[in-house]
Design a protein around this motif. Structure first.
Motif, PDB file in Angstrom:
ATOM      1  N   PRO A 107      -6.624 -20.090 -29.840  1.00  0.00           N
ATOM      2  CA  PRO A 107      -6.260 -18.808 -30.511  1.00  0.00           C
ATOM      3  C   PRO A 107      -5.873 -18.581 -32.132  1.00  0.00           C
ATOM      4  O   PRO A 107      -5.808 -19.440 -32.624  1.00  0.00           O
ATOM      5  N   LEU A 108      -6.148 -17.338 -31.931  1.00  0.00           N
ATOM      6  CA  LEU A 108      -6.691 -17.114 -33.384  1.00  0.00           C
ATOM      7  C   LEU A 108      -5.573 -16.162 -34.081  1.00  0.00           C
ATOM      8  O   LEU A 108      -5.467 -14.785 -33.777  1.00  0.00           O
ATOM      9  N   ALA A 109      -4.502 -16.426 -35.364  1.00  0.00           N
ATOM     10  CA  ALA A 109      -3.614 -14.962 -36.000  1.00  0.00           C
ATOM     11  C   ALA A 109      -5.272 -15.034 -36.630  1.00  0.00           C
ATOM     12  O   ALA A 109      -4.914 -15.319 -37.321  1.00  0.00           O
ATOM     13  N   LEU A 110      -4.518 -13.041 -36.598  1.00  0.00           N
ATOM     14  CA  LEU A 110      -5.436 -12.378 -37.184  1.00  0.00           C
ATOM     15  C   LEU A 110      -4.775 -11.823 -38.404  1.00  0.00           C
ATOM     16  O   LEU A 110      -3.254 -12.099 -38.615  1.00  0.00           O
ATOM     17  N   PRO A 111      -5.331 -11.572 -39.787  1.00  0.00           N
ATOM     18  CA  PRO A 111      -4.658 -11.573 -41.256  1.00  0.00           C
ATOM     19  C   PRO A 111      -4.150 -10.231 -40.487  1.00  0.00           C
ATOM     20  O   PRO A 111      -4.643  -8.988 -39.565  1.00  0.00           O
TER      21      PRO A 111
ATOM     22  N   ALA B 254      -2.492  -4.692 -35.870  1.00  0.00           N
ATOM     23  CA  ALA B 254      -1.882  -4.006 -35.761  1.00  0.00           C
ATOM     24  C   ALA B 254      -2.643  -3.361 -34.734  1.00  0.00           C
ATOM     25  O   ALA B 254      -2.566  -2.891 -33.401  1.00  0.00           O
ATOM     26  N   ALA B 255      -4.286  -3.333 -34.631  1.00  0.00           N
ATOM     27  CA  ALA B 255      -4.927  -3.749 -33.222  1.00  0.00           C
ATOM     28  C   ALA B 255      -4.871  -4.065 -32.058  1.00  0.00           C
ATOM     29  O   ALA B 255      -3.943  -5.050 -31.998  1.00  0.00           O
ATOM     30  N   GLU B 256      -5.181  -3.210 -30.997  1.00  0.00           N
ATOM     31  CA  GLU B 256      -4.890  -3.718 -29.334  1.00  0.00           C
ATOM     32  C   GLU B 256      -6.023  -5.189 -28.826  1.00  0.00           C
ATOM     33  O   GLU B 256      -5.987  -5.455 -28.071  1.00  0.00           O
TER      34      GLU B 256
ATOM     35  N   SER C  32     -15.285  -7.304 -24.402  1.00  0.00           N
ATOM     36  CA  SER C  32     -13.883  -6.700 -24.227  1.00  0.00           C
ATOM     37  C   SER C  32     -12.908  -7.774 -24.381  1.00  0.00           C
ATOM     38  O   SER C  32     -12.664  -8.823 -23.502  1.00  0.00           O
ATOM     39  N   LEU C  33     -11.450  -8.005 -26.079  1.00  0.00           N
ATOM     40  CA  LEU C  33     -10.896  -9.114 -25.890  1.00  0.00           C
ATOM     41  C   LEU C  33      -9.873  -7.972 -26.534  1.00  0.00           C
ATOM     42  O   LEU C  33      -9.545  -7.215 -26.796  1.00  0.00           O
ATOM     43  N   PRO C  34      -8.413  -8.690 -26.074  1.00  0.00           N
ATOM     44  CA  PRO C  34      -6.884  -8.218 -25.943  1.00  0.00           C
ATOM     45  C   PRO C  34      -6.740  -8.740 -27.302  1.00  0.00           C
ATOM     46  O   PRO C  34      -6.778  -9.931 -27.029  1.00  0.00           O
ATOM     47  N   ILE C  35      -5.701  -8.437 -28.143  1.00  0.00           N
ATOM     48  CA  ILE C  35      -4.813  -8.729 -29.139  1.00  0.00           C
ATOM     49  C   ILE C  35      -3.792  -8.836 -29.130  1.00  0.00           C
ATOM     50  O   ILE C  35      -3.315  -6.834 -29.134  1.00  0.00           O
TER      51      ILE C  35
ATOM     52  N   ARG D 245       0.611  -9.070 -29.563  1.00  0.00           N
ATOM     53  CA  ARG D 245       1.451  -9.553 -30.548  1.00  0.00           C
ATOM     54  C   ARG D 245       0.133 -10.000 -32.156  1.00  0.00           C
ATOM     55  O   ARG D 245       1.028 -10.931 -33.017  1.00  0.00           O
ATOM     56  N   GLY D 246      -1.011  -9.448 -32.173  1.00  0.00           N
ATOM     57  CA  GLY D 246      -2.231  -9.560 -33.525  1.00  0.00           C
ATOM     58  C   GLY D 246      -3.036 -11.594 -33.390  1.00  0.00           C
ATOM     59  O   GLY D 246      -3.235 -11.364 -34.619  1.00  0.00           O
TER      60      GLY D 246
END
Length: 652
Positions: A74-78, A83-85, A98-101, A103-104
Motif C-alpha cells: 500500500p502507498l500512504a499518499l502525501p 483527502a481524495a477518496e 479505478s482505485l479507492p483511497i 484514509r489517505g
C-alpha cells in the motif's frame, strides 16, 4: 533552532556529519548559507532565511510529480493528496482502473512499471517497483554458480597498431575471456567526453547519455600509427587527433545508403541525440569547450541562435550523429560477442557519479542539474583537506519535479549494451558532499537525495534490462545506507585490501555472498605493486603523505596478508610478488561472493595501477598500455596458471 538551521533541515542539507573516525563534525553557518543559496534558498540573514523557509514549505506542500512504491504494497499518499477518496490509474500498457483511497492510503498494485495516477485534477507518475534488482542467480543458466570475470581499461589494449585501445580491441578481449569461461568483463565509463580537445578522464564525462566516440574503431589505418605501437604510455593529444581524422575520413566515405540508415537511426533516438550533436558541433565551431562561456545566443538548447546554427551546420552535425551511431554499433557488438560466447553477464558498465559542468548534459539539462555547487568528499584520512571532484550532479528537488526522467534516462543509457552496471560512489544515492563554487572542499555539506525513490527506479530498470547492479560502496557509509541497498539486491564491492577484522585480513569465508569480491580497483595498488611497495614508492616520489610510516606498516601488513592467503607456506620476499598475486587471486576465487572480479593488471601480475587518486599529471593516470596483444599475454605460463587457479577456486 535558528531560521538558517531550520531551512537547512527542510532543504536536506545536513548541519552535522560523522567523519571516518566516527567523530561528529559541524558545518559552519557561513558554509550552510552558501550551499542553500546555490540551491535557490537565500539565507543571508534571519529575514531571508525565514522567507526561504516559507517558500520551501509552500513548495513541499504542492502535490508531487512522482511517487514510488514497492509492488503489492500500500502507498500512504502525501497530505496534498490524502483527502481524495478515489484515483484513476492508467497502467503503462494502457489499461485503466479505478482505485479507492481509504484514509489517505492507495491499495497495493501488482504490476511493476511507470504508471500514470490521476487524483482529482492532479496527474503524476507512479513507479511500482519489483522488490529487488535482478541477482546473478536470476540470470539464465546461472543458478548457484559462482561467477568470475575481469576488469579491463579499454585504452590499455592494443591488438593492432593504434594510439590506444578501442571497442574493437575490447571485443577481442571479451572473445578471449569468454573462451576461458569468464562470465563478465567490467569496464570504466565509456560516457561521451568533451569533443575536440584532449579530454580522456573517464570519470569526468560531458554526457552520461551518450558514448565516447573516440573509442570506436573504423577499421582503417592512419599514417604513422605503427610508430606508436611500442609506446608504454598513451600520447592522448596525438592519439585523439589521429582518431578524429580517422572518423572524419570514414564519414566522408559513407555511401548514400549508409547515410540514409544513419539518418533513420538518428530520428528514432529522439531529440536528446540531436542536442548532443549540436553541442559537439558548437564546441568545435566556437573553439570553446565550456558552454558557460558561449554567447547568449547559444546558452541553452532553446536559445535563439541554436536553430540557425543547426540549419547552417547540417553536415557537421551529421558527422557527430555518425560518430554516435558508430559507437553504439561498436559497443553493441562487444556485448553481442560476450553473450554469444556464453558469458552470463557480459559487460558491466560503469556509471560515473557526476558530469563535467562544462559539458553537454549540464547544458541540455539546465534546471535539473546543480548549479553553483560541485561534488566531492569531506576531509578524511585519504584527503585531509577534503576532495572537490569538479563535477556536478542532479538537483534533488528538480529530479522530483521532473518525475526522475533524467535519472531514468541515465540508467537506461548505461544499461543499453551491458548485462550489469556499477554505480560509482553509490553513497550518492542517499547523499552527496556538495561544495559551493570558490570555496575549499572542506567548506561543503552533505545534501540528501530521494534515496527510496532512486532505489526503486534502479530495481525497475534492472528488470527491464535483465541486468545486475553493483554499488561502489567503499569508504564511510551514510547512516541507514546498508540495509536498504542490500534489500534492493544491489551488490556491494568487497576489495581485498579493505576487508579486515580484528586479527588482520578477513578469511575468504567471511566475504558476503551478495557482493563482488575483488583483488583491487583502478584506484588501488595492484597486488604486485602493493607487495613490492610500488604505491609507497609513488608517494615517496611525489612527497605525498608519511611514506616512512607507510613502509614500516607495510612490513607488518605483508605478514598479515600472507597469514590469510599463504596456506601456511613460507612468506615470499618483498621483491617476489608472483606467489602473492596467485594466492590473492585464489583467495578471491574461494569467497562465497556471487562474482569474483580480478582486474586484468592482477591477472597479468603487473605492478603499476591505472590511476593514482589525488593526482592529475604527476602520475600517468589512464595512460598505461599493455606490453602486447592480449592473446599473447594470456598465453604466458604465469598468467595461464593464475587463470586456471581462479577457475578452479570458483568451482571448488
Amino acid at each position: 533552532m535558528s531560521q538558517l538551521h531550520a531551512l537547512a533541515a527542510a532543504a536536506g542539507v545536513a548541519r552535522t556529519w560523522q567523519d571516518a573516525d566516527g567523530r561528529d563534525q559541524v558545518v559552519s553557518d557561513d558554509a550552510l548559507a552558501a550551499v542553500l543559496a546555490a540551491l535557490g534558498y537565500q539565507a543571508d540573514d534571519d529575514d531571508a532565511a525565514s522567507a526561504s523557509v516559507a517558500a520551501l514549505s509552500e513548495e513541499m506542500s504542492r502535490p508531487p510529480a512522482f511517487l514510488s512504491v514497492d509492488i503489492d504494497a500500500p502507498l500512504a499518499l502525501p497530505a496534498s493528496l490524502a483527502a481524495a477518496e478515489a484515483a484513476e490509474l492508467t497502467m503503462e500498457q494502457g489499461e485503466r482502473r479505478s482505485l479507492p483511497i481509504v484514509r489517505g492510503v492507495l491499495p497495493p498494485i501488482a504490476e511493476p512499471g511507470y504508471h500514470r495516477l490521476q487524483i482529482g485534477e492532479h496527474a503524476l507518475v507512479l513507479a511500482v517497483a519489483p522488490p529487488r534488482c535482478l541477482l546473478p542467480a536470476d540470470l539464465p543458466g546461472v543458478a548457484r554458480k559462482r561467477l568470475w570475470g575481469t576488469a579491463i581499461q579499454i585504452p590499455s589494449l592494443h591488438e593492432r597498431p593504434a594510439p590506444y585501445g578501442t571497442f574493437a580491441d575490447l571485443r577481442e578481449a571479451v572473445r578471449l575471456f569468454a573462451a576461458r569461461g569468464a562470465d563478465a568483463v567490467a569496464i570504466s565509463p565509456v560516457h561521451a567526453l568533451l569533443s575536440g580537445g584532449t579530454s580522456f578522464y573517464p570519470y569526468s564525462p560531458s554526457s552520461r547519455l551518450f558514448l565516447n566516440a573516440m573509442l570506436v574503431d573504423t577499421s582503417t589505418a592512419d599514417a604513422g600509427l605503427s610508430d606508436q605501437k611500442e609506446q608504454e604510455l598513451i600520447d592522448w593529444p596525438s592519439g585523439l587527433a589521429s582518431r578524429q581524422r580517422e572518423l572524419r575520413r570514414a564519414f566522408a566515405d559513407l555511401t548514400p545508403e549508409q547515410r540514409q540508415e544513419i539518418d533513420a537511426w538518428s530520428e528514432r533516438q529522439g531529440s536528446a541525440l540531436h542536442r548532443q550533436a549540436v553541442f559537439d558541433a558548437l564546441s568545435l565551431h566556437l573553439d570553446e569547450r565550456d558552454w558557460r562561456k558561449w554567447p547568449a545566443d547559444y546558452a541553452h538548447p532553446e536559445a535563439p541562435g541554436i536553430a540557425g546554427f543547426a540549419t547552417e551546420q547540417t553536415e557537421e552535425i551529421a558527422f557527430h550523429l555518425f560518430a554516435q551511431w558508430l559507437a553504439e554499433r561498436s559497443l553493441a557488438a562487444v556485448q553481442g560477442e560476450a553473450k554469444s560466447g556464453g558469458m552470463a553477464i557480459g559487460l558491466i558498465a560503469d556509471l560515473a557519479v557526476g558530469i563535467d559542468p562544462a559539458g553537454s548534459d549540464a547544458w541540455a539539462l539546465q534546471g535539473t542539474m546543480l548549479t553553483g555547487l560541485t561534488i566531492g568528499a569531506p576531509p578524511d584520512p585519504l584527503g585531509p583537506d577534503g576532495q572537490n571532484w569538479a563535477l556536478t550532479g542532479f538537483s534533488p528537488q528538480d529530479l522530483r519535479q521532473s518525475g526522475f526522467a533524467p535519472w531514468i534516462a541515465t540508467l537506461r543509457a548505461a544499461l543499453r549494451h551491458a548485462g550489469g552496471v556499477r554505480i560509482d560512489h553509490a553513497f550518492g544515492l542517499a547523499r552527496l558532499w556538495v561544495v559551493p563554487e570558490g570555496r575549499l572542499a572542506s567548506e561543503g555539506a552533505y545534501l540528501s537525495y530521494p534515496f527510496a525513490d532512486m532505489l526503486r527506479i534502479i530495481a525497475l530498470e534492472s528488470h527491464r534490462a535483465g541486468a545486475v547492479v553493483i554499488g561502489e560502496d567503499l569508504g564511510t557509509r551514510p547512516p541507514g545506507f546498508v540495509e536498504p541497498v542490500t534489500d534492493k539486491g544491489i551488490l556491494g564491492m568487497r576489495v581485498l585490501w579493505f576487508e579486515r577484522n580484528g586479527n588482520g585480513f578477513a578469511p575468504a569465508e567471511d566475504f558476503p555472498a551478495q557482493a563482488i569480491a575483488m583483488t583491487g580497483t583502478h584506484d588501488t595498488a595492484t597486488v604486485a605493486g602493493w607487495w613490492t611497495g610500488r604505491d609507497i614508492g609513488w608517494n615517496r616520489r611525489l612527497a605525498r603523505g608519511n611514506w616512512h610510516n607507510e613502509e614500516t606498516q607495510r612490513m607488518a601488513d605483508r605478514s598479515a596478508l600472507w597469514s590469510a592467503i599463504g596456506s601456511g607456506t613460507p612468506q615470499p620476499s618483498a621483491d617476489t610478488p608472483a606467489p602473492v598475486v596467485e594466492a590473492a587471486i585464489v583467495q578471491m576465487g574461494r569467497t562465497p561472493s556471487v562474482l569474483a572480479i580480478i582486474p586484468l593488471e592482477d591477472l597479468l601480475g603487473l605492478e603499476e595501477q591505472p590511476n593514482l587518486p589525488g593526482t592529475i599529471d604527476e602520475h600517468p593516470n589512464w595512460r598505461r598500455r599493455l606490453s602486447g596483444p592480449l592473446a599473447d599475454l594470456l598465453a604466458e605460463p604465469a598468467t595461464a596458471r593464475r587463470l586456471a587457479a581462479l577457475i578452479e577456486a570458483r568451482r571448488a
